[in-house]
Design a protein around this motif. Structure first.
Motif, PDB file in Angstrom:
ATOM      1  N   UNK A   1       0.814  -1.211   0.000  1.00  0.00           N
ATOM      2  CA  UNK A   1       0.000   0.000   0.000  1.00  0.00           C
ATOM      3  C   UNK A   1       0.851   1.266   0.000  1.00  0.00           C
ATOM      4  N   UNK A   2       2.027   1.218   0.598  1.00  0.00           N
ATOM      5  CA  UNK A   2       2.923   2.375   0.555  1.00  0.00           C
ATOM      6  C   UNK A   2       3.381   2.628  -0.883  1.00  0.00           C
ATOM      7  N   UNK A   3       3.710   1.554  -1.604  1.00  0.00           N
ATOM      8  CA  UNK A   3       4.123   1.698  -3.005  1.00  0.00           C
ATOM      9  C   UNK A   3       2.967   2.240  -3.847  1.00  0.00           C
ATOM     10  N   UNK A   4       1.773   1.735  -3.612  1.00  0.00           N
ATOM     11  CA  UNK A   4       0.592   2.205  -4.344  1.00  0.00           C
ATOM     12  C   UNK A   4       0.351   3.683  -4.058  1.00  0.00           C
ATOM     13  N   UNK A   5       0.471   4.081  -2.796  1.00  0.00           N
ATOM     14  CA  UNK A   5       0.299   5.491  -2.435  1.00  0.00           C
ATOM     15  C   UNK A   5       1.305   6.368  -3.166  1.00  0.00           C
ATOM     16  N   UNK A   6       2.574   5.940  -3.215  1.00  0.00           N
ATOM     17  CA  UNK A   6       3.600   6.733  -3.898  1.00  0.00           C
ATOM     18  C   UNK A   6       3.290   6.877  -5.382  1.00  0.00           C
ATOM     19  N   UNK A   7       2.802   5.805  -6.004  1.00  0.00           N
ATOM     20  CA  UNK A   7       2.447   5.871  -7.426  1.00  0.00           C
ATOM     21  C   UNK A   7       1.280   6.836  -7.656  1.00  0.00           C
ATOM     22  N   UNK A   8       0.289   6.798  -6.772  1.00  0.00           N
ATOM     23  CA  UNK A   8      -0.852   7.705  -6.916  1.00  0.00           C
ATOM     24  C   UNK A   8      -0.443   9.160  -6.696  1.00  0.00           C
ATOM     25  N   UNK A   9       0.409   9.399  -5.727  1.00  0.00           N
ATOM     26  CA  UNK A   9       0.898  10.756  -5.473  1.00  0.00           C
ATOM     27  C   UNK A   9       1.681  11.267  -6.674  1.00  0.00           C
ATOM     28  N   UNK A  10       2.529  10.413  -7.252  1.00  0.00           N
ATOM     29  CA  UNK A  10       3.305  10.810  -8.434  1.00  0.00           C
ATOM     30  C   UNK A  10       2.371  11.147  -9.598  1.00  0.00           C
TER      31      UNK A  10
END
Length: 54
Positions: free
Chosen positions: A20-29
């Motif tokens: 979920x941290x990786x998914x959050x970073x992708x969405x923020x980017x």
């Protein structure tokens, strides 16, 4: 609860947290990319000729 079961539960929780941290970073980017694109379009619409000759 046995030590092994607790260790496996913690490992699973850590893997889920990392996913979920990786998914959050992708969405923020993606949001930043969209915002930057919109800002470039807004800036292109602003006239740059101030009308003053130097």
């Amino acid at each position: 609860m046995s030590v092994f079961n607790e260790a496996m539960r913690q490992k699973g929780q850590a893997e889920e947290d990392m996913f979920y941290a990786k998914l959050d970073l992708e969405l923020i980017a993606a949001l930043h990319k969209k915002y930057d694109k919109e800002q470039r379009q807004v800036l292109q619409q602003i006239p740059t000729n101030s009308g003053y000759d130097r």
